[in-house]
Design a protein around this motif. Structure first.
Motif, PDB file in Angstrom:
ATOM      1  N   LYS A 480       0.850  -1.208   0.000  1.00  0.00           N
ATOM      2  CA  LYS A 480       0.000   0.000   0.000  1.00  0.00           C
ATOM      3  C   LYS A 480       0.879   1.249   0.000  1.00  0.00           C
ATOM      4  O   LYS A 480       1.858   1.324   0.733  1.00  0.00           O
ATOM      5  N   ILE A 481       0.455   2.237  -0.793  1.00  0.00           N
ATOM      6  CA  ILE A 481       1.267   3.451  -0.917  1.00  0.00           C
ATOM      7  C   ILE A 481       0.560   4.628  -0.255  1.00  0.00           C
ATOM      8  O   ILE A 481      -0.609   4.891  -0.530  1.00  0.00           O
ATOM      9  N   LEU A 482       1.275   5.309   0.636  1.00  0.00           N
ATOM     10  CA  LEU A 482       0.701   6.452   1.357  1.00  0.00           C
ATOM     11  C   LEU A 482       1.584   7.671   1.076  1.00  0.00           C
ATOM     12  O   LEU A 482       2.738   7.712   1.503  1.00  0.00           O
ATOM     13  N   PRO A 483       1.055   8.657   0.334  1.00  0.00           N
ATOM     14  CA  PRO A 483       1.898   9.813   0.001  1.00  0.00           C
ATOM     15  C   PRO A 483       2.363  10.552   1.252  1.00  0.00           C
ATOM     16  O   PRO A 483       1.635  10.611   2.245  1.00  0.00           O
ATOM     17  N   MET A 484       3.575  11.105   1.213  1.00  0.00           N
ATOM     18  CA  MET A 484       4.101  11.893   2.338  1.00  0.00           C
ATOM     19  C   MET A 484       4.257  13.335   1.890  1.00  0.00           C
ATOM     20  O   MET A 484       4.515  13.609   0.728  1.00  0.00           O
ATOM     21  N   TYR A 485       4.144  14.245   2.833  1.00  0.00           N
ATOM     22  CA  TYR A 485       4.469  15.656   2.656  1.00  0.00           C
ATOM     23  C   TYR A 485       3.677  16.391   1.582  1.00  0.00           C
ATOM     24  O   TYR A 485       4.000  16.372   0.408  1.00  0.00           O
ATOM     25  N   THR A 486       2.642  17.041   2.022  1.00  0.00           N
ATOM     26  CA  THR A 486       2.038  18.071   1.189  1.00  0.00           C
ATOM     27  C   THR A 486       2.461  19.377   1.858  1.00  0.00           C
ATOM     28  O   THR A 486       2.871  19.381   3.018  1.00  0.00           O
ATOM     29  N   ILE A 487       2.365  20.493   1.147  1.00  0.00           N
ATOM     30  CA  ILE A 487       2.861  21.757   1.719  1.00  0.00           C
ATOM     31  C   ILE A 487       2.119  22.042   3.023  1.00  0.00           C
ATOM     32  O   ILE A 487       0.929  21.814   3.124  1.00  0.00           O
ATOM     33  N   THR A 488       2.858  22.587   3.956  1.00  0.00           N
ATOM     34  CA  THR A 488       2.359  23.034   5.273  1.00  0.00           C
ATOM     35  C   THR A 488       1.708  21.911   6.080  1.00  0.00           C
ATOM     36  O   THR A 488       0.962  22.181   7.008  1.00  0.00           O
ATOM     37  N   GLU A 489       1.973  20.693   5.721  1.00  0.00           N
ATOM     38  CA  GLU A 489       1.345  19.607   6.476  1.00  0.00           C
ATOM     39  C   GLU A 489       1.958  19.474   7.870  1.00  0.00           C
ATOM     40  O   GLU A 489       1.252  19.267   8.849  1.00  0.00           O
ATOM     41  N   ASN A 490       3.283  19.607   7.936  1.00  0.00           N
ATOM     42  CA  ASN A 490       3.944  19.333   9.205  1.00  0.00           C
ATOM     43  C   ASN A 490       4.844  20.468   9.677  1.00  0.00           C
ATOM     44  O   ASN A 490       6.003  20.231  10.024  1.00  0.00           O
ATOM     45  N   PRO A 491       4.364  21.709   9.717  1.00  0.00           N
ATOM     46  CA  PRO A 491       5.275  22.804  10.070  1.00  0.00           C
ATOM     47  C   PRO A 491       5.926  22.624  11.433  1.00  0.00           C
ATOM     48  O   PRO A 491       7.130  22.862  11.584  1.00  0.00           O
ATOM     49  N   GLU A 492       5.158  22.153  12.391  1.00  0.00           N
ATOM     50  CA  GLU A 492       5.737  22.026  13.745  1.00  0.00           C
ATOM     51  C   GLU A 492       6.803  20.932  13.783  1.00  0.00           C
ATOM     52  O   GLU A 492       7.890  21.132  14.300  1.00  0.00           O
ATOM     53  N   GLU A 493       6.431  19.833  13.180  1.00  0.00           N
ATOM     54  CA  GLU A 493       7.392  18.712  13.142  1.00  0.00           C
ATOM     55  C   GLU A 493       8.683  19.147  12.438  1.00  0.00           C
ATOM     56  O   GLU A 493       9.792  18.841  12.861  1.00  0.00           O
ATOM     57  N   ASN A 494       8.509  19.908  11.355  1.00  0.00           N
ATOM     58  CA  ASN A 494       9.672  20.371  10.606  1.00  0.00           C
ATOM     59  C   ASN A 494      10.555  21.273  11.464  1.00  0.00           C
ATOM     60  O   ASN A 494      11.782  21.167  11.457  1.00  0.00           O
ATOM     61  N   MET A 495       9.911  22.187  12.215  1.00  0.00           N
ATOM     62  CA  MET A 495      10.700  23.109  13.041  1.00  0.00           C
ATOM     63  C   MET A 495      11.390  22.352  14.175  1.00  0.00           C
ATOM     64  O   MET A 495      12.552  22.612  14.486  1.00  0.00           O
ATOM     65  N   ASN A 496      10.685  21.385  14.754  1.00  0.00           N
ATOM     66  CA  ASN A 496      11.299  20.591  15.836  1.00  0.00           C
ATOM     67  C   ASN A 496      12.522  19.837  15.335  1.00  0.00           C
ATOM     68  O   ASN A 496      13.556  19.771  15.985  1.00  0.00           O
ATOM     69  N   ARG A 497      12.358  19.289  14.162  1.00  0.00           N
ATOM     70  CA  ARG A 497      13.463  18.536  13.583  1.00  0.00           C
ATOM     71  C   ARG A 497      14.672  19.446  13.348  1.00  0.00           C
ATOM     72  O   ARG A 497      15.814  19.088  13.614  1.00  0.00           O
ATOM     73  N   GLU A 498      14.371  20.664  12.865  1.00  0.00           N
ATOM     74  CA  GLU A 498      15.426  21.633  12.594  1.00  0.00           C
ATOM     75  C   GLU A 498      16.139  22.015  13.901  1.00  0.00           C
ATOM     76  O   GLU A 498      17.359  22.122  13.957  1.00  0.00           O
ATOM     77  N   LYS A 499      15.310  22.190  14.948  1.00  0.00           N
ATOM     78  CA  LYS A 499      15.865  22.579  16.249  1.00  0.00           C
ATOM     79  C   LYS A 499      16.805  21.481  16.765  1.00  0.00           C
ATOM     80  O   LYS A 499      17.930  21.740  17.195  1.00  0.00           O
ATOM     81  N   GLN A 500      16.321  20.263  16.629  1.00  0.00           N
ATOM     82  CA  GLN A 500      17.105  19.116  17.087  1.00  0.00           C
ATOM     83  C   GLN A 500      18.451  19.070  16.366  1.00  0.00           C
ATOM     84  O   GLN A 500      19.499  18.878  16.965  1.00  0.00           O
ATOM     85  N   ARG A 501      18.366  19.310  15.081  1.00  0.00           N
ATOM     86  CA  ARG A 501      19.580  19.250  14.269  1.00  0.00           C
ATOM     87  C   ARG A 501      20.551  20.366  14.658  1.00  0.00           C
ATOM     88  O   ARG A 501      21.746  20.180  14.748  1.00  0.00           O
ATOM     89  N   GLU A 502      19.981  21.548  14.889  1.00  0.00           N
ATOM     90  CA  GLU A 502      20.790  22.705  15.281  1.00  0.00           C
ATOM     91  C   GLU A 502      21.534  22.401  16.580  1.00  0.00           C
ATOM     92  O   GLU A 502      22.708  22.728  16.741  1.00  0.00           O
ATOM     93  N   LEU A 503      20.833  21.725  17.485  1.00  0.00           N
ATOM     94  CA  LEU A 503      21.466  21.399  18.768  1.00  0.00           C
ATOM     95  C   LEU A 503      22.581  20.378  18.560  1.00  0.00           C
ATOM     96  O   LEU A 503      23.628  20.429  19.191  1.00  0.00           O
ATOM     97  N   ASN A 504      22.322  19.423  17.635  1.00  0.00           N
ATOM     98  CA  ASN A 504      23.329  18.380  17.400  1.00  0.00           C
ATOM     99  C   ASN A 504      24.534  18.915  16.645  1.00  0.00           C
ATOM    100  O   ASN A 504      25.664  18.571  16.918  1.00  0.00           O
TER     101      ASN A 504
END
Ligand code: FAD
Length: 509
Positions: A480-504
Motif C-alpha cells: 500500500k502506498i501512502l503519500p508523504m508531505y504536502t505543503i504546510t502539512e507538518n510545520p511544527e514537526e519540521n521546526m522541531n526537527r530543525e531545532k534538534q539538528r541545530e542542537l546536534n
C-alpha cells in the motif's frame, strides 16, 4: 588458479603480507575483466553513446556510419593499454621482490596442496602450495539445441570479433548483458536489433519504473522487444539465422536476421580443474561456498569471482579475492563479506546504477519503507545536458532514523551519484548528512540531495506541486502506498526537527 580480475587481485593482496604467490593463467591475463567482457564492452558502450548523442543533436534521421573495424580498433587500444599495465606491474613486482611468479598454463588439482600446471607445449610441472585460490571464472552459457559457431550465432565471446556491423541482430535474453548489447548496437544505428525476453518485461530483477525507462528508450532506438515470448527454435539458414518465437497470446512468428547472440547466463569454468581429486563440493551455480565465506569445503582452498556463483562482477570478484587472502593469513577473526552494499552499474541508455534493495525486494522481504523519487527533468545539470530522462530513487527505513536501504538511479551520469549513498549505507548512517552537505552546482548529485531533503520535508521543489516529477511516499509490507508531505502539512514537526539538528550540529541547514 586463473589470472582474471579475481586471481590478479588475490595475488596482489597476498604480496601485501609478504607471501610467495604463483599466479597461473591459461589464456590471457585479465580474463573477462578485459577481453570480451567488462573493459571491451564498456569501451564500445562509451563510443556508442557518443555516436547516439551526436545523432540526437543533429536529428534522428541523420546517419553516422562508423565502420565496425574502427570500433574494434578503439576497443583494441583500450584493451592493450590495460593489459600492458597489468603485465608490466606484475613483471616489475617479480623483478623487485621475487614474491610473484606467473605461469602461462592450465592449472588442475593433484591434491589439496599440489597443483599440476600444463603448458600449451604439453610440458607440465607440479607446484606445492599451502593455500590455493580457485579463480577460474566463467564463460557464456549455451543451449544444446542451438549451434553456436561464434560467426553467425554468437555469444558475448564472439560478438566483438565481427568484421562489420550486422544489418540485423537478435539477442536471446534480456538480462544485463543482453540489454547492454541491444543498447550498443542500436545506438550505432546500423543494426536492426531484436530482443527476446521470456518475462513480461526486461530486467525483471529491477523495479518496474526502471525497466520501463530502459525499455522505452530501447524501443525509441528502434529495438523490437519480444516481451513474454518463448524461443521455439533458432537455426542457421545459409549465412543467416532463422528463429521462431511463440508470443504470449499463443501466436507464432518466424523472423530472419543476419546474426544472433545468446545471452542467457554464464557457466563456471570447472571442467579442467580435476576437483574430484580433492573432493571440492559444487553448488548449482559454481563452487560451493556455504557459510565459510570464500572458503570451500576443503579448509585451505578458496573460490572467488565468477566461479563462486555469486554476482558475476569485477568488483565482487576482486572483493572476494582480497577477503580470501586476509582470511587465509589472519590470526584474528575476519568478518564475513557484506554483499548488501555492492554498487552496480548497467550500461544501458540511460545508464542504471544500483545499491542495496529496491522496492520489489523490500516487499519480498516484508520491509516497510519510505521512498522518494526525483525526476531528472528537475535537475539543472540534466537540463543543461539536454538529457532529462531518468530519476533518482532513495529507499529508507520507515522510522525516525530513516536508514538508507537502497538507491536506484537511471539517467545520464547516474553511476557517478551512487557511491555517496553506498558509503552512507556502509557506515550505517541516516540521510541527514547528505541533505545538509553543500553539493556542487550544477551537478547530477543535486538530485540525490533533493531526494533526501524530500524525505525530511525540506525540499526546494514540493512533491505536492510537481506531482509527476517528484514523489515521496511510504510503502507498507503489503504494497500500500501512502503519500508523504504536502505543503504546510507538518510545520511544527519540521521546526522541531530543525531545532534538534541545530542542537546536534550548528553547521547544518
Ligand atoms: C560482456 C560482458 C560485460 C561485462 N561487463 C561488466 C561490467 O561492466 N562490470 C563488471 O563489474 N563486470 C562485468 N562483467 C563481468 C566480469 O567480467 C566478470 O565478473 C569478471 O571478469 C570475473 O572475474 P574472474 O576473475 O572471476 O573470472 P574471469 O574474468 O573469467 O577470469 C578467469 C580466468 O581464469 C582462466 N582460467 C580458467 N580455467 C583455468 C585453469 N584451469 N587454469 C588457469 N587459468 C584458468 C581464464 O582463462 C580466465 O582468464 C562483464 C562480463 C561480460 C562477459
Amino acid at each position: 588458479m586463473g589470472g582474471g580480475p579475481a586471481g590478479y587481485a588475490a595475488a596482489m593482496r597476498a604480496i601485501d603480507f609478504g607471501k610467495k604467490v604463483l599466479l597461473v593463467e591459461k589464456a590471457k591475463l585479465g580474463g573477462y575483466g578485459i577481453y570480451d567482457g567488462a573493459l571491451a564492452s564498456k569501451t564500445m558502450w562509451e563510443l556508442s553513446n557518443k555516436v547516439k548523442t551526436v545523432k540526437d543533436e543533429i536529428g534522428q534521421d541523420e546517419r553516422i556510419d562508423i565502420p565496425f573495424s574502427k570500433v574494434k580498433e578503439i576497443i583494441d587500444e583500450a584493451l592493450f593499454e590495460r593489459k600492458f599495465q597489468l603485465s608490466c606491474h606484475l613483471r616489475i613486482i617479480h623483478a623487485e621482490t621475487s614474491l610473484i611468479n606467473y605461469e602461462k598454463g592450465t592449472a588442475s588439482f593433484i591434491s589439496a596442496n599440489e597443483v599440476l600446471i600444463t603448458k600449451d607445449s604439453g610440458d607440465s610441472f607440479t607446484a606445492y602450495a599451502e593455500n590455493i585460490i580457485v579463480a577460474t571464472g566463467s564463460r557464456p552459457r549455451t543451449l544444446p539445441n542451438i549451434n553456436v559457431d561464434e560467426d553467425t550465432i554468437l555469444t558475448s565471446d564472439g560478438i566483438l570479433h565481427l568484421d562489420k556491423f550486422p544489418k540485423s541482430l537478435v539477442i536471446l535474453g534480456a538480462g544485463v548483458i543482453g540489454c547492454e548489447f541491444a543498447t550498443m548496437f542500436s545506438n550505432f544505428g546500423q543494426t536492426k536489433v531484436y530482443l527476446i525476453d521470456r518475462a513480461d518485461r526486461i530486467l525483471p530483477f529491477e523495479d518496474e519504473d526502471i525497466a520501463d525507462v530502459v525499455a522505452t528508450k530501447l524501443e525509441e532506438n528502434g529495438v523490437v522487444i519480444h516481451k513474454g515470448s518463448n524461443l521455439i527454435r533458432m537455426d542457421h539458414n545459409g549465412d543467416h539465422v532463422e528463429y521462431e518465437i511463440e508470443n504470449k497470446d499463443g501466436s507464432r512468428e518466424v523472423i530472419q536476421v543476419e546474426k544472433a547472440m545468446l545471452s542467457i547466463g554464464r557457466t563456471p569454468n570447472v571442467e579442467s580443474l580435476n576437483l574430484e581429486n580433492v573432493g571440492i563440493k559444487m553448488s548449482k551455480r559454481g563452487i560451493h561456498i556455504g557459510d565459510e565465506d570464500t572458503r570451500t569445503n576443503i579448509p585451505n582452498i578458496y573460490a572467488v569471482g565468477d566461479i563462486s556463483g555469486h554476482l558475476a562482477l569485477v568488483n565482487v570478484g576482486e572483493r572476494e579475492a582480497r577477503h580470501a587472502v586476509v582470511k587465509m593469513f589472519a590470526d584474528f577473526p575476519v568478518k564475513p563479506i557484506d554483499y548488501k552494499n555492492i554498487s552496480t552499474i548497467m550500461f544501458l541508455s540511460p545508464e542504471v546504477a544500483a545499491v542495496g534493495i529496491n522496492e520489489q525486494q523490500a516487499q519480498e522481504q516484508k520491509i516497510p519503507i519510505r521512498v522518494s523519487k526525483v525526476d531528472y527533468s528537475t535537475i539543472a545539470r540534466a537540463i543543461a545536458m539536454r538529457k532529462t530522462t531518468g530519476f533518482f530513487k532513495i529507499i529508507v527505513s520507515d522510522d525516525e532514523d530513516m536508514k538508507v536501504l537502497g538507491m536506484r538511479a537511471v539517467g545520464e551520469h547516474a553511476s557517478s551519484a551512487i557511491q555517496a549513498v553506498a558509503l552512507l549505507m556502509y557506515m550505517d548512517k541516516g540521510i541527514d548528512e547528505l541533505a545538509h552537505m553543500i553539493h556542487p552546482h550544477p551537478s547530477i548529485v543535486e538530485g540525490v540531495q533533493e531526494c533526501v531533503r524530500m524525505l525530511i520535508g525540506k525540499s526546494v521543489y514540493k512533491s505536492s506541486i510537481f506531482k509527476d516529477k517528484l514523489k515521496c511516499y511510504k510503502r507498507s509490507v503489503d504494497g500500500k502506498i501512502l503519500p508523504m508531505y504536502t505543503i504546510t502539512e507538518n510545520p511544527e514537526e519540521n521546526m522541531n526537527r530543525e531545532k534538534q539538528r541545530e542542537l546536534n550540529d550548528p553547521n547544518v541547514h
